[in-house]
Design a protein around this motif. Sequence first.
Motif, PDB file in Angstrom:
ATOM      1  N   ARG A 281       0.859  -1.200   0.026  1.00 58.58           N
ATOM      2  CA  ARG A 281      -0.070   0.082  -0.074  1.00 58.58           C
ATOM      3  C   ARG A 281       0.914   1.398  -0.052  1.00 58.58           C
ATOM      4  NH1 ARG A 281      -2.365  -2.765   3.946  1.00 58.58           N
ATOM      5  NH2 ARG A 281      -1.496  -1.116   5.716  1.00 58.58           N
ATOM      6  N   ASN A 282       1.824   1.300   0.551  1.00 60.02           N
ATOM      7  CA  ASN A 282       2.714   2.554   0.852  1.00 60.02           C
ATOM      8  C   ASN A 282       3.911   2.772   0.193  1.00 60.02           C
ATOM      9  OD1 ASN A 282       0.969   3.346   2.996  1.00 60.02           O
ATOM     10  ND2 ASN A 282       1.847   1.582   4.258  1.00 60.02           N
ATOM     11  N   SER A 283       4.438   1.800  -0.789  1.00 56.40           N
ATOM     12  CA  SER A 283       5.527   1.854  -1.376  1.00 56.40           C
ATOM     13  C   SER A 283       5.436   3.038  -2.449  1.00 56.40           C
ATOM     14  CB  SER A 283       5.798   0.470  -2.333  1.00 56.40           C
ATOM     15  OG  SER A 283       6.954   0.703  -3.128  1.00 56.40           O
ATOM     16  N   MET A 284       6.682   3.714  -2.615  1.00 58.61           N
ATOM     17  CA  MET A 284       6.593   4.864  -3.405  1.00 58.61           C
ATOM     18  C   MET A 284       6.643   4.334  -4.876  1.00 58.61           C
ATOM     19  SD  MET A 284       6.474   7.502  -1.571  1.00 58.61           S
ATOM     20  CE  MET A 284       6.838   8.799  -2.771  1.00 58.61           C
ATOM     21  N   ASP A 285       7.043   3.031  -5.142  1.00 54.63           N
ATOM     22  CA  ASP A 285       7.516   2.709  -6.460  1.00 54.63           C
ATOM     23  C   ASP A 285       5.924   1.783  -6.787  1.00 54.63           C
ATOM     24  OD1 ASP A 285       9.879   3.543  -6.936  1.00 54.63           O
ATOM     25  OD2 ASP A 285      10.691   2.014  -5.959  1.00 54.63           O
ATOM     26  N   ILE A 286       5.566   1.718  -8.133  1.00 55.42           N
ATOM     27  CA  ILE A 286       4.643   0.856  -8.830  1.00 55.42           C
ATOM     28  C   ILE A 286       4.996  -0.653  -8.682  1.00 55.42           C
ATOM     29  CG2 ILE A 286       3.029   0.272 -10.706  1.00 55.42           C
ATOM     30  CD1 ILE A 286       3.846   3.314 -11.852  1.00 55.42           C
ATOM     31  N   HIS A 287       4.082  -1.383  -8.071  1.00 52.50           N
ATOM     32  CA  HIS A 287       4.262  -2.806  -7.968  1.00 52.50           C
ATOM     33  C   HIS A 287       2.903  -3.364  -8.570  1.00 52.50           C
ATOM     34  CE1 HIS A 287       7.503  -2.483  -5.759  1.00 52.50           C
ATOM     35  NE2 HIS A 287       7.102  -1.890  -4.912  1.00 52.50           N
ATOM     36  N   GLY A 288       3.287  -4.517  -9.554  1.00 50.43           N
ATOM     37  CA  GLY A 288       1.918  -5.106  -9.928  1.00 50.43           C
ATOM     38  C   GLY A 288       2.271  -6.746 -10.148  1.00 50.43           C
ATOM     39  N   ILE A 289       1.075  -7.374 -10.416  1.00 50.05           N
ATOM     40  CA  ILE A 289       1.219  -8.846 -10.621  1.00 50.05           C
ATOM     41  C   ILE A 289       0.217  -8.914 -11.870  1.00 50.05           C
ATOM     42  CG2 ILE A 289       0.607 -11.250  -9.786  1.00 50.05           C
ATOM     43  CD1 ILE A 289       0.859  -9.829  -6.950  1.00 50.05           C
TER      44      ILE A 289
ATOM     45  N   ASN B 113      -0.504  -1.973  -7.290  1.00 46.37           N
ATOM     46  CA  ASN B 113      -0.751  -1.115  -5.832  1.00 46.37           C
ATOM     47  C   ASN B 113      -1.099   0.239  -6.069  1.00 46.37           C
ATOM     48  OD1 ASN B 113       1.623  -0.248  -6.758  1.00 46.37           O
ATOM     49  ND2 ASN B 113       2.747  -0.324  -4.786  1.00 46.37           N
ATOM     50  N   PRO B 114      -1.320   1.009  -4.664  1.00 48.15           N
ATOM     51  CA  PRO B 114      -2.089   2.202  -5.122  1.00 48.15           C
ATOM     52  C   PRO B 114      -0.920   3.330  -5.660  1.00 48.15           C
ATOM     53  CG  PRO B 114      -2.574   1.392  -2.874  1.00 48.15           C
ATOM     54  CD  PRO B 114      -1.582   0.375  -3.573  1.00 48.15           C
ATOM     55  N   ALA B 115       0.273   3.169  -5.582  1.00 49.57           N
ATOM     56  CA  ALA B 115       1.271   3.969  -6.149  1.00 49.57           C
ATOM     57  C   ALA B 115       1.004   3.913  -7.717  1.00 49.57           C
ATOM     58  CB  ALA B 115       2.564   3.344  -6.223  1.00 49.57           C
ATOM     59  N   PHE B 116       0.477   3.156  -8.551  1.00 52.08           N
ATOM     60  CA  PHE B 116       0.016   3.188  -9.841  1.00 52.08           C
ATOM     61  C   PHE B 116      -0.708   4.400 -10.233  1.00 52.08           C
ATOM     62  CE2 PHE B 116      -2.456   2.124 -13.413  1.00 52.08           C
ATOM     63  CZ  PHE B 116      -1.723   1.980 -14.403  1.00 52.08           C
ATOM     64  N   ALA B 117      -1.747   4.558  -9.353  1.00 52.17           N
ATOM     65  CA  ALA B 117      -2.769   5.556  -9.441  1.00 52.17           C
ATOM     66  C   ALA B 117      -2.137   6.938  -9.006  1.00 52.17           C
ATOM     67  CB  ALA B 117      -4.252   5.283  -8.478  1.00 52.17           C
ATOM     68  N   ARG B 118      -1.530   7.092  -8.206  1.00 51.15           N
ATOM     69  CA  ARG B 118      -1.012   8.110  -7.627  1.00 51.15           C
ATOM     70  C   ARG B 118       0.108   8.675  -8.681  1.00 51.15           C
ATOM     71  NH1 ARG B 118       2.172   6.592  -3.901  1.00 51.15           N
ATOM     72  NH2 ARG B 118       4.215   6.755  -4.837  1.00 51.15           N
ATOM     73  N   ILE B 119       0.770   7.910  -9.312  1.00 46.02           N
ATOM     74  CA  ILE B 119       1.715   8.180 -10.318  1.00 46.02           C
ATOM     75  C   ILE B 119       1.108   8.614 -11.580  1.00 46.02           C
ATOM     76  CG2 ILE B 119       3.884   7.622 -11.518  1.00 46.02           C
ATOM     77  CD1 ILE B 119       4.666   6.175  -9.174  1.00 46.02           C
ATOM     78  N   THR B 120       0.154   7.608 -12.240  1.00 42.70           N
ATOM     79  CA  THR B 120      -0.333   7.848 -13.476  1.00 42.70           C
ATOM     80  C   THR B 120      -1.552   8.734 -13.692  1.00 42.70           C
ATOM     81  OG1 THR B 120      -1.480   5.587 -13.506  1.00 42.70           O
ATOM     82  CG2 THR B 120       0.727   5.481 -14.060  1.00 42.70           C
ATOM     83  N   GLY B 121      -2.285   8.543 -12.485  1.00 43.63           N
ATOM     84  CA  GLY B 121      -3.776   9.202 -12.324  1.00 43.63           C
ATOM     85  C   GLY B 121      -4.994   8.213 -12.662  1.00 43.63           C
ATOM     86  N   TYR B 122      -4.374   6.900 -13.029  1.00 39.58           N
ATOM     87  CA  TYR B 122      -5.402   5.941 -13.590  1.00 39.58           C
ATOM     88  C   TYR B 122      -5.943   5.269 -12.133  1.00 39.58           C
ATOM     89  CZ  TYR B 122      -3.993   6.712 -18.219  1.00 39.58           C
ATOM     90  OH  TYR B 122      -3.740   7.318 -19.513  1.00 39.58           O
TER      91      TYR B 122
END
Length: 470
Positions: free
Chosen positions: A14-22, A32-41
């Motif tokens: 949840r809290n990582s600054m980097d994007i993680h995905g499976i 993880n939530p970082a994807f939305a924070r960085i890309t806006g999707y």
Amino acid sequence: MNSGVQLLLDSFWRNSMDIHGIMNSRGEIYFNPAFARITGYMTDKAKFMDLFWKVHRNERKKIIEARKKIQQGETTYFVDVRFRCQNGQYKWLSWNATYDRETNALLITGRDITNKKTMSEVFETIFQYSPNIKIILREHDRRVLAVNKTFEKILQYKADEVVGKTLEEIKIKTIPNNEQTWLTVYHQGFSAKHISLQCKDNVVRDLIYTSVPIRYQGECSILIVAVDITEQNKLAKELNRLEKLHIIGQMAGGICHEMRNLITVIRGYLQLMLKNNNIQQVKQNIEFMISELERANSIITDFLAIAKRDSEYTNFQVTNLNKVIDRLYPLLKADAVQQNKKIFLELADETFIYAKESELRQLILNLVRNALDASSPGQKVIISTTKSEHQVKLIVEDFGPGIDPHILKNLGTPFLTTKKEGTGLGLAICYAIAERHQANIDVSTSNQGTVFTVIFPAMKVNQLTAAAKT
């Protein structure tokens, strides 16, 4: 799995600054939530092909190649691409993918490197279009990674001729031919150094260069920055030449003036002798003419003493400055007593220098007699010496009225004098002697007096030992 560990993993997700995905076998990716924070999707699930079309078209080939490598068994791969965010702007994302065979899933990590890329682009622009020569070398093998446009313009080597090669392989000649001179700047870390290089077109350029460690393209590297000072050096040499011509003109004018005065006197006395039958008077006139000719000879001798070159002074030897002063002291004291003045000595121990004793005597005599001339009756002149590891100083101090600022800034110029009977060559000779001995003359003056300090390079212990053996 331990519940505590599971909680830590959930918190990391949840809290990582980097994007993680499976990504599963159906091509669905859970982020993880970082994807939305960085890309806006604002979604935790996306299709691979949907995301593929959000990659800048110039970078899509990288994604295809990376996917092929992973399918061929390469488990980890890094790729930097521009990714279109929800607001329509592109961000640079660096992706890392690892295939997990047990779960048949692809583990994806993404990092926002937009700022890093922007700074890299700024650096590249500054590097390429800088007016200074710039070279980047890989640290471990000293091979050229990049050169800028100024390097190509000045040294006449194209980038593709030098990139991937060492400076030795490029064979850029140093003048004089000393390859170590070019290399020491990054081997020994000198802050700045002069060098002359022969360019590809055989033109010699003078440079000042330095180096700093940097990271370039992920590698430990060295940035060499060089400034072309060829034109400045030419200008400085021309100014120096013009200054010398100006001084020569002044000296020639002074000599002509002095010689004309002497010739006028001698001519006048010869005319008188033609009309005079008094033998005794003729004898006196001849004696006076001889004294004037001796004065002319003295001026010419002093002038030649200034003009002599270093190569004419080969009789230098280890000399104790104090002993030279001690031998001159009776003569200097006699001069002082005649003028109702005093001389004091304050000498350090063992002031050894490499010198020509006859010139040292002339230097000391000129400085001390100038100090006596500047002193009033009853005043004193102090002659002192000091010694440090690298220097020996001869100091002559008077307590006269000081030197006029106009005279001070032109001190040492031939024929510049404030004395009625002076030729203005005494200090010029002192400066010439100091230069031949690799010494400097410092002058400090005020209305309380003047101090002349001649700074000689000191003889080291090993030099004295070697000299003693010879």
